[in-house]
Design a protein around this motif. Structure first.
Motif, PDB file in Angstrom:
ATOM      1  N   GLU A 246      26.686  30.041 -28.410  1.00 12.36           N
ATOM      2  CA  GLU A 246      25.705  31.124 -28.290  1.00 12.36           C
ATOM      3  C   GLU A 246      25.289  31.643 -29.664  1.00 12.36           C
ATOM      4  N   MET A 247      26.234  31.739 -30.570  1.00 10.93           N
ATOM      5  CA  MET A 247      25.898  32.177 -31.919  1.00 10.93           C
ATOM      6  C   MET A 247      24.901  31.224 -32.563  1.00 10.93           C
ATOM      7  N   VAL A 248      25.120  29.921 -32.390  1.00 12.30           N
ATOM      8  CA  VAL A 248      24.211  28.930 -32.958  1.00 12.30           C
ATOM      9  C   VAL A 248      22.802  29.129 -32.403  1.00 12.30           C
ATOM     10  N   GLU A 249      22.700  29.309 -31.092  1.00 10.57           N
ATOM     11  CA  GLU A 249      21.370  29.458 -30.486  1.00 10.57           C
ATOM     12  C   GLU A 249      20.711  30.770 -30.876  1.00 10.57           C
ATOM     13  N   TRP A 250      21.501  31.822 -31.095  1.00 12.83           N
ATOM     14  CA  TRP A 250      20.926  33.075 -31.579  1.00 12.83           C
ATOM     15  C   TRP A 250      20.352  32.889 -32.982  1.00 12.83           C
ATOM     16  N   ILE A 251      21.089  32.212 -33.839  1.00 11.37           N
ATOM     17  CA  ILE A 251      20.591  31.987 -35.198  1.00 11.37           C
ATOM     18  C   ILE A 251      19.358  31.099 -35.173  1.00 11.37           C
ATOM     19  N   ARG A 252      19.306  30.167 -34.235  1.00  8.20           N
ATOM     20  CA  ARG A 252      18.142  29.281 -34.140  1.00  8.20           C
ATOM     21  C   ARG A 252      16.868  30.065 -33.855  1.00  8.20           C
ATOM     22  N   LEU A 253      16.972  31.110 -33.058  1.00  5.63           N
ATOM     23  CA  LEU A 253      15.763  31.841 -32.678  1.00  5.63           C
ATOM     24  C   LEU A 253      15.400  32.959 -33.668  1.00  5.63           C
ATOM     25  N   CYS A 254      16.277  33.236 -34.644  1.00  2.90           N
ATOM     26  CA  CYS A 254      15.970  34.278 -35.626  1.00  2.90           C
ATOM     27  C   CYS A 254      14.890  33.804 -36.598  1.00  2.90           C
ATOM     28  N   GLU A 255      14.067  34.733 -36.997  1.00  2.00           N
ATOM     29  CA  GLU A 255      13.012  34.437 -37.964  1.00  2.00           C
ATOM     30  C   GLU A 255      13.546  34.397 -39.390  1.00  2.00           C
ATOM     31  N   LEU A 256      14.639  35.105 -39.607  1.00  4.16           N
ATOM     32  CA  LEU A 256      15.228  35.225 -40.942  1.00  4.16           C
ATOM     33  C   LEU A 256      16.665  35.676 -40.767  1.00  4.16           C
ATOM     34  N   MET A 257      17.518  35.315 -41.732  1.00  2.00           N
ATOM     35  CA  MET A 257      18.907  35.756 -41.681  1.00  2.00           C
ATOM     36  C   MET A 257      19.325  36.305 -43.028  1.00  2.00           C
ATOM     37  N   LEU A 258      19.903  37.515 -43.003  1.00  2.00           N
ATOM     38  CA  LEU A 258      20.492  38.132 -44.188  1.00  2.00           C
ATOM     39  C   LEU A 258      21.997  38.072 -44.008  1.00  2.00           C
ATOM     40  N   THR A 259      22.676  37.422 -44.936  1.00  3.61           N
ATOM     41  CA  THR A 259      24.071  37.095 -44.690  1.00  3.61           C
ATOM     42  C   THR A 259      24.907  37.077 -45.953  1.00  3.61           C
ATOM     43  N   ASN A 260      26.179  37.375 -45.781  1.00  2.00           N
ATOM     44  CA  ASN A 260      27.155  37.100 -46.820  1.00  2.00           C
ATOM     45  C   ASN A 260      27.435  35.597 -46.824  1.00  2.00           C
ATOM     46  N   ASP A 261      28.268  35.171 -47.752  1.00  2.00           N
ATOM     47  CA  ASP A 261      28.659  33.761 -47.831  1.00  2.00           C
ATOM     48  C   ASP A 261      29.687  33.488 -46.724  1.00  2.00           C
ATOM     49  N   THR A 262      29.201  33.016 -45.575  1.00  2.00           N
ATOM     50  CA  THR A 262      30.030  32.830 -44.389  1.00  2.00           C
ATOM     51  C   THR A 262      29.633  31.560 -43.648  1.00  2.00           C
ATOM     52  N   GLY A 263      30.425  31.208 -42.631  1.00  2.00           N
ATOM     53  CA  GLY A 263      30.096  30.068 -41.787  1.00  2.00           C
ATOM     54  C   GLY A 263      28.731  30.175 -41.123  1.00  2.00           C
ATOM     55  N   PRO A 264      28.376  31.331 -40.538  1.00  2.00           N
ATOM     56  CA  PRO A 264      27.039  31.457 -39.943  1.00  2.00           C
ATOM     57  C   PRO A 264      25.907  31.204 -40.926  1.00  2.00           C
ATOM     58  N   VAL A 275      17.019  31.758 -44.865  1.00  2.00           N
ATOM     59  CA  VAL A 275      18.225  32.495 -45.214  1.00  2.00           C
ATOM     60  C   VAL A 275      18.022  33.251 -46.526  1.00  2.00           C
ATOM     61  N   THR A 276      18.469  34.491 -46.545  1.00  2.00           N
ATOM     62  CA  THR A 276      18.693  35.203 -47.795  1.00  2.00           C
ATOM     63  C   THR A 276      20.187  35.485 -47.835  1.00  2.00           C
ATOM     64  N   ALA A 277      20.873  34.871 -48.788  1.00  2.00           N
ATOM     65  CA  ALA A 277      22.334  34.925 -48.833  1.00  2.00           C
ATOM     66  C   ALA A 277      22.797  35.702 -50.054  1.00  2.00           C
ATOM     67  N   LEU A 278      23.823  36.501 -49.879  1.00  2.00           N
ATOM     68  CA  LEU A 278      24.317  37.405 -50.905  1.00  2.00           C
ATOM     69  C   LEU A 278      25.636  36.874 -51.446  1.00  2.00           C
ATOM     70  N   PHE A 279      25.682  36.604 -52.746  1.00  2.00           N
ATOM     71  CA  PHE A 279      26.837  35.964 -53.360  1.00  2.00           C
ATOM     72  C   PHE A 279      27.472  36.856 -54.412  1.00  2.00           C
ATOM     73  N   GLY A 280      28.801  36.871 -54.398  1.00  2.00           N
ATOM     74  CA  GLY A 280      29.567  37.572 -55.408  1.00  2.00           C
ATOM     75  C   GLY A 280      30.521  36.628 -56.100  1.00  2.00           C
ATOM     76  N   PRO A 281      31.722  36.391 -55.509  1.00  2.00           N
ATOM     77  CA  PRO A 281      32.728  35.583 -56.189  1.00  2.00           C
ATOM     78  C   PRO A 281      32.545  34.075 -56.053  1.00  2.00           C
TER      79      PRO A 281
END
Length: 356
Positions: A246-264, A275-281
């Motif tokens: 379900e998570m995969v299909e939710w991400i598929r339908l999103c227009e954009l994703m703001l995320t930390n450095d994670t599996g999703p 994707v706009t991804a936020l990186f630190g370490p």
């Protein structure tokens, strides 16, 4: 041809390794390919069209002596398959041990220095440079086998029944959705929650049909609840409420994703979701959203990337706290309304990726 792929974890690593599966199956369509994976991640690959089966790695259960009989049976079953090829894309002692116990005719693995697993392999795949992306490193297995890496395939095929269920459960079609991933396994990989809240508050008024889907596991429920308070009518808290499919299909339908450095984040990249991804370490060129590494945002600091799970800076978490919403929000605005890149395609469009 019978093949065993060893890549038990984590979510992002498994997703990044899937191109190896897809291209092997395209090259040898009659092959029977199995995947050794942690039981908690098994739903991601259950019913995959390119897999003949899944071999479960019961990591927590097998640590107890009472379950060693089941472990022995699993190893015996694996040996009985008489695999022609075993590929270790984890390159740790436990995966190398499993590959050795499988007793395949040929054993290929990655040249990772952490646990000296390479000493067990018949052939070793080096990482060309520190900045070589993980996906490209995994794909280095294929030239050793004479398998081309430039054929088109679908990275994460749609699960139509799951997608239909998602649309029945939630008001998906009525709005445009931005996915938010406020959690991360390392605390120092988490962009401050109050910054996510500012994004929700400041981005929403200019886009009346925009809504925010907050993603995460059970451990992220407090983050989801707090973030929803920033704009209750614009946020849908999905933390702890989604299965992996379900998570995969939710991400598929999103227009954009703001995320930390994670599996999703890696799921979004695999789907072609912007994707706009936020990186630190961590280093985006090495483990960023494949094909969209140029959209990984990171401050230029002497200590970043430190590649450590704990912050040792005198200015704690400066690498992410210094990445202000005032910088991130315009980047999101610039991506909204732009044509979505080709989804679920291979090879992806790779821009401004330095692998030197």
């Amino acid at each position: 041809m019978k093949i065993l792929i060893l890549k038990p974890s984590s979510l992002g690593d498994v997703v990044q390794a899937l191109p190896v599966l897809r291209l092997l199956k395209l090259h040898w369509p009659a092959s029977r390919i199995y995947w050794w994976i942690e039981s908690g991640l098994a739903p991601l690959l259950a019913g995959d069209p390119d897999l003949a089966g899944i071999v479960l790695f019961e990591r927590k259960r097998w640590a107890a002596p009472a379950n060693w009989v089941r472990l022995a049976r699993s190893i015996a079953w694996t040996r009985a398959q008489q695999f022609d090829l075993v590929i270790d894309l984890q390159a740790l002692a436990r995966s190398a041990a499993m590959g050795w116990l499988a007793a395949g005719k040929s054993f290929i693995g990655l040249d990772a220095p952490r646990e000296a697993a390479r000493g067990i392999y018949d052939r070793v795949v080096p990482r060309p440079s520190f900045h070589t992306h993980a996906v490209d490193w995994y794909l280095g297995v294929l030239p050793l086998l004479g398998v081309p890496a430039d054929r088109p395939f679908e990275w994460l095929p749609e699960r139509r029944e799951v997608a239909a269920a998602v649309r029945q459960k939630w008001p998906v079609n009525a709005h445009r959705w931005i996915g938010l991933q406020p959690g991360a396994r390392w605390s120092n990989k988490r962009w401050p929650l109050e910054y996510f809240a500012q994004v929700v508050q400041q981005l929403a008024p200019g886009h009346a049909d925009l809504r925010f889907a907050i993603l995460g596991g059970l451990q992220d429920r407090s983050l989801g609840a707090a973030l929803t308070e920033a704009a209750p009518n614009r946020c849908l808290d999905l933390t702890g409420r989604l299965s992996l499919p379900e998570m995969v299909e939710w991400i598929r339908l999103c227009e954009l994703m703001l995320t930390n450095d994670t599996g999703p984040m890696h799921v979004a990249a695999a789907l072609g979701t912007p994707v706009t991804a936020l990186f630190g370490p961590t280093e985006p060129r090495r483990t960023g959203p494949y094909g969209q590494v140029q959209y990984g945002m990171q401050l230029d600091l002497p200590c970043a990337p430190c590649l450590k799970s704990r912050c040792h800076s005198q200015r704690l978490f400066e690498c992410l706290r210094g990445l202000a919403p005032a910088v991130v929000i315009p980047a999101l605005e610039a991506r909204l309304g732009h044509e979505t890149p080709a989804r679920a395609s291979w090879p992806p469009r790779k821009l401004a990726v330095d692998s030197a």
